[in-house]
Motif scaffolding. Structure first.
Motif, short mmCIF file in Angstrom:
data_model
loop_
_atom_site.label_atom_id
_atom_site.label_comp_id
_atom_site.label_asym_id
_atom_site.label_seq_id
_atom_site.Cartn_x
_atom_site.Cartn_y
_atom_site.Cartn_z
N VAL A 67 0.85 -1.19 0.00
CA VAL A 67 0.00 0.00 0.00
C VAL A 67 0.89 1.24 0.00
CG1 VAL A 67 -0.31 -0.10 2.52
CG2 VAL A 67 -1.91 1.23 1.15
N GLY A 69 1.08 5.38 0.41
CA GLY A 69 0.42 6.57 0.94
C GLY A 69 0.76 7.75 0.04
N GLY A 71 3.81 8.62 -0.38
CA GLY A 71 5.15 8.33 -0.89
C GLY A 71 6.23 9.23 -0.30
N ASN A 73 7.88 8.62 2.50
CA ASN A 73 8.86 7.88 3.29
C ASN A 73 9.24 6.59 2.57
OD1 ASN A 73 10.34 7.94 5.76
ND2 ASN A 73 9.17 6.18 6.43
N ALA A 111 -8.11 6.96 5.80
CA ALA A 111 -6.66 6.79 5.76
C ALA A 111 -6.02 7.45 4.54
CB ALA A 111 -6.32 5.30 5.77
N PRO A 137 4.77 15.60 5.47
CA PRO A 137 3.94 15.17 4.34
C PRO A 137 3.50 13.72 4.52
CG PRO A 137 6.24 15.39 3.66
CD PRO A 137 6.19 15.72 5.12
N ALA A 138 2.22 13.46 4.38
CA ALA A 138 1.72 12.09 4.60
C ALA A 138 0.25 12.01 4.26
CB ALA A 138 1.89 11.69 6.07
N ALA A 143 0.90 8.03 7.98
CA ALA A 143 1.37 8.67 9.22
C ALA A 143 1.16 7.73 10.40
CB ALA A 143 0.63 9.98 9.44
N MET A 146 3.71 4.79 10.34
CA MET A 146 5.06 5.20 10.73
C MET A 146 5.09 5.88 12.10
SD MET A 146 6.68 4.25 8.02
CE MET A 146 8.23 4.75 8.73
N GLN A 223 14.72 21.97 8.21
CA GLN A 223 14.66 20.93 7.17
C GLN A 223 14.65 21.53 5.77
OE1 GLN A 223 11.36 18.32 7.86
NE2 GLN A 223 12.36 17.34 9.59
N SER A 229 13.33 14.56 -1.19
CA SER A 229 13.84 13.66 -0.17
C SER A 229 12.65 12.92 0.42
CB SER A 229 14.54 14.44 0.94
OG SER A 229 13.58 14.97 1.84
N GLY A 231 12.43 13.02 3.83
CA GLY A 231 12.68 13.43 5.21
C GLY A 231 13.92 12.69 5.70
N PHE A 274 19.04 14.10 5.72
CA PHE A 274 18.23 14.19 4.49
C PHE A 274 19.10 13.77 3.31
CE2 PHE A 274 14.13 16.72 4.98
CZ PHE A 274 14.04 16.50 6.34
N GLU A 308 14.94 4.67 8.50
CA GLU A 308 13.52 4.99 8.72
C GLU A 308 12.75 4.85 7.40
OE1 GLU A 308 12.79 8.66 10.88
OE2 GLU A 308 10.97 9.02 9.72
N TRP A 312 11.21 -0.41 -1.16
CA TRP A 312 10.45 -1.46 -1.85
C TRP A 312 11.31 -2.03 -2.96
CZ3 TRP A 312 4.82 0.69 -3.03
CH2 TRP A 312 4.08 0.70 -1.83
C1 LIG Z 1 10.22 16.88 3.51
C2 LIG Z 1 9.86 15.75 4.44
C3 LIG Z 1 9.83 15.96 5.80
C4 LIG Z 1 9.48 14.92 6.67
N1 LIG Z 1 9.45 15.16 8.02
C5 LIG Z 1 9.07 14.16 8.85
C6 LIG Z 1 8.98 14.40 10.26
O1 LIG Z 1 9.25 15.48 10.77
N2 LIG Z 1 8.55 13.36 11.06
C7 LIG Z 1 8.22 12.14 10.54
O2 LIG Z 1 7.81 11.25 11.30
N3 LIG Z 1 8.31 11.89 9.21
C8 LIG Z 1 8.73 12.86 8.36
N4 LIG Z 1 8.84 12.60 7.02
C9 LIG Z 1 8.57 11.24 6.52
C10 LIG Z 1 7.10 11.02 6.12
O3 LIG Z 1 6.44 12.26 6.03
C11 LIG Z 1 6.37 10.14 7.14
O4 LIG Z 1 7.03 8.90 7.34
C12 LIG Z 1 4.93 9.84 6.74
O5 LIG Z 1 4.30 9.14 7.79
C13 LIG Z 1 4.84 9.03 5.45
O6 LIG Z 1 3.47 8.89 5.11
P1 LIG Z 1 3.04 8.53 3.62
O7 LIG Z 1 1.56 8.55 3.54
O8 LIG Z 1 3.77 9.37 2.65
O9 LIG Z 1 3.56 7.03 3.55
P2 LIG Z 1 4.42 6.29 2.36
O10 LIG Z 1 5.72 6.96 2.25
O11 LIG Z 1 3.55 6.28 1.13
O12 LIG Z 1 4.54 4.86 2.97
C14 LIG Z 1 5.37 4.65 4.11
C15 LIG Z 1 5.03 3.27 4.70
O13 LIG Z 1 3.71 3.32 5.21
C16 LIG Z 1 2.91 2.30 4.59
N5 LIG Z 1 1.56 2.84 4.40
C17 LIG Z 1 1.16 3.92 3.68
N6 LIG Z 1 -0.20 4.05 3.75
C18 LIG Z 1 -0.63 3.03 4.52
C19 LIG Z 1 -1.93 2.59 4.96
N7 LIG Z 1 -3.05 3.23 4.60
N8 LIG Z 1 -1.99 1.50 5.73
C20 LIG Z 1 -0.89 0.81 6.11
N9 LIG Z 1 0.35 1.16 5.73
C21 LIG Z 1 0.48 2.27 4.95
C22 LIG Z 1 3.60 2.01 3.25
O14 LIG Z 1 3.28 0.72 2.78
C23 LIG Z 1 5.05 2.15 3.66
O15 LIG Z 1 5.49 0.97 4.31
C24 LIG Z 1 9.18 13.64 6.14
C25 LIG Z 1 9.19 13.44 4.75
C26 LIG Z 1 9.54 14.47 3.91
C27 LIG Z 1 9.54 14.22 2.42
#
Ligand SMILES: Cc1cc2nc3c(=O)[nH]c(=O)nc-3n(C[C@H](O)[C@H](O)[C@H](O)COP(=O)(O)OP(=O)(O)OC[C@H]3O[C@@H](n4cnc5c(N)ncnc54)[C@H](O)[C@@H]3O)c2cc1C
Length: 317
Positions: A67, A69, A71, A73, A111, A137-138, A143, A146, A223, A229, A231, A274, A308, A312
């Motif tokens: 799955v 989200g 993208g 992370n 979600a 971003p999430a 979120a 993670m 940041q 990136s 994050g 980063f 972190e 894939w």
């Molecule tokens: C500029 C920038 C700054 C950031 N700052 C932070 C920060 O301060 N703190 C922080 O914690 N993170 C930060 N991150 C990382 C990121 O924002 C988080 O990890 C966020 O939770 C990723 O969510 P996503 O929806 O993009 O997940 P994805 O990157 O799309 O997926 C990450 C993981 O979650 C799983 N996933 C996604 N959606 C679901 C769902 N519905 N059910 C089950 N699993 C799912 C995916 O399979 C994958 O394993 C940052 C990223 C960037 C680019």
């Protein structure tokens, strides 16, 4: 590919289901790194029933499901991934419902809803609780998986319950205490988060706005938000000498690695944790750079970094 999918795109897996299917779908544009290969199928279910049935069928046919989200992370390898990638971007996954219960308000959030939009909408309703996540971003599901957060708090702090469909299509609700939120990690069983109930607190709108502005200013000061990136590449590790978490960025900086490059991937000069991509970068550049940074940081500081960002690759997580 162990999948019953024919080249015309009509497959036993998707027949009669309310889903949108894109075969051999490029994933780079769905990730913040903007690199990486294709998925055999990118599938957007349009209802919870369609998602559960699809997961059941994939389970029965031994088709791998992942799955996606927002993208933010995630790094997809250049060779792409096998099987089905699910994207929760139909309207049914993006709903937000607010419901006052005594001194708190319960927000039921889909979600697939954008986290920033959810923070904005709840703040407009003068509800505090999500502002610690400003600048992350999430989608809400990503979120929660993670346990996104930082200096000001994490999403697990406000989660009351979560709806999850396991890979075999079974739906279940998990209460906060069953999930065990940890540092950038939640112990949810494998599967897809489909909704969450968050507990938010009515707040003074002026105070909430000021606090939000301060968090936002802090985030953009530390940041490189504009760069490509995901994050932080690594979790902040525990220093064996003190038992305390130390900043991975600081260790990478101390190891003299800021600005280090492999192909089109480079360690940010602003924030050592980063790792960014430049135009023309390949996913492999990032994979190689991340290995080099972890090795060199260990060699020079004696502390091991744990990744972190989720990678894939074909045949693995
Ligand atoms: C500029 C920038 C700054 C950031 N700052 C932070 C920060 O301060 N703190 C922080 O914690 N993170 C930060 N991150 C990382 C990121 O924002 C988080 O990890 C966020 O939770 C990723 O969510 P996503 O929806 O993009 O997940 P994805 O990157 O799309 O997926 C990450 C993981 O979650 C799983 N996933 C996604 N959606 C679901 C769902 N519905 N059910 C089950 N699993 C799912 C995916 O399979 C994958 O394993 C940052 C990223 C960037 C680019």
């Amino acid at each position: 590919m162990s999948m019953t999918m024919d080249p015309s795109g009509s497959t036993a897996l998707f027949a009669d289901l309310d889903v949108e299917v894109e075969l051999d779908a490029p994933l780079a544009g769905h990730t913040w790194y903007a690199v990486g290969g294709r998925a055999d199928a990118l599938v957007r279910p349009r209802s919870p029933e369609a998602l559960s049935t699809l997961l059941r069928r994939c389970h029965r046919n031994a088709v791998r499901v992942r799955v996606l989200g927002s993208g933010a992370n995630l790094l997809v390898a250049d060779e792409g991934v096998e099987g089905v990638v699910i994207l929760l971007d139909a309207p049914c996954w993006k709903e937000l419902r607010l419901n006052a219960e005594g001194p708190v308000t319960m927000a039921r959030v889909g979600a697939g809803r954008d986290l920033a939009k959810t923070i904005h909408d709840t703040a407009r309703a003068s509800l505090a609780g999500l502002e610690p996540l400003i600048g992350i971003p999430a989608q809400v599901g990503g979120a929660i998986r993670m346990n996104a957060g930082g200096k000001f708090g994490a999403i697990g702090d406000v989660v009351r319950s979560v709806g999850l469909v396991s890979w075999d299509g079974t739906e279940r609700t998990y209460a906060h205490d069953e999930i065990r939120f940890g540092y950038r990690h939640s112990e949810l069983p494998p599967g897809i988060v489909t909704w969450a109930v968050l507990a938010l607190t009515p707040a003074d709108p002026v105070e909430l706005r000021e606090r939000s502005k301060a968090i936002s200013a802090y985030k953009s000061s530390v940041q490189p938000l504009a760069a490509n990136s995901a994050g932080c590449m690594y979790k902040n590790p525990v220093d064996p000498a003190t038992g305390q978490r130390v900043s991975a960025g600081l260790l990478i900086d101390r190891a003299g690695l800021k600005g280090t490059r492999v192909g089109g991937a480079v360690v940010s000069t602003q924030h050592g944790n980063f790792l960014c991509t430049e135009p023309g970068a390949r996913a492999q550049d990032l994979i190689d750079l991340s290995a080099l940074v972890a090795e060199e940081t260990f060699r020079r500081t004696g502390i091991r970094l744990e990744r972190e960002v989720v990678f894939w690759r074909r045949g693995e997580g």
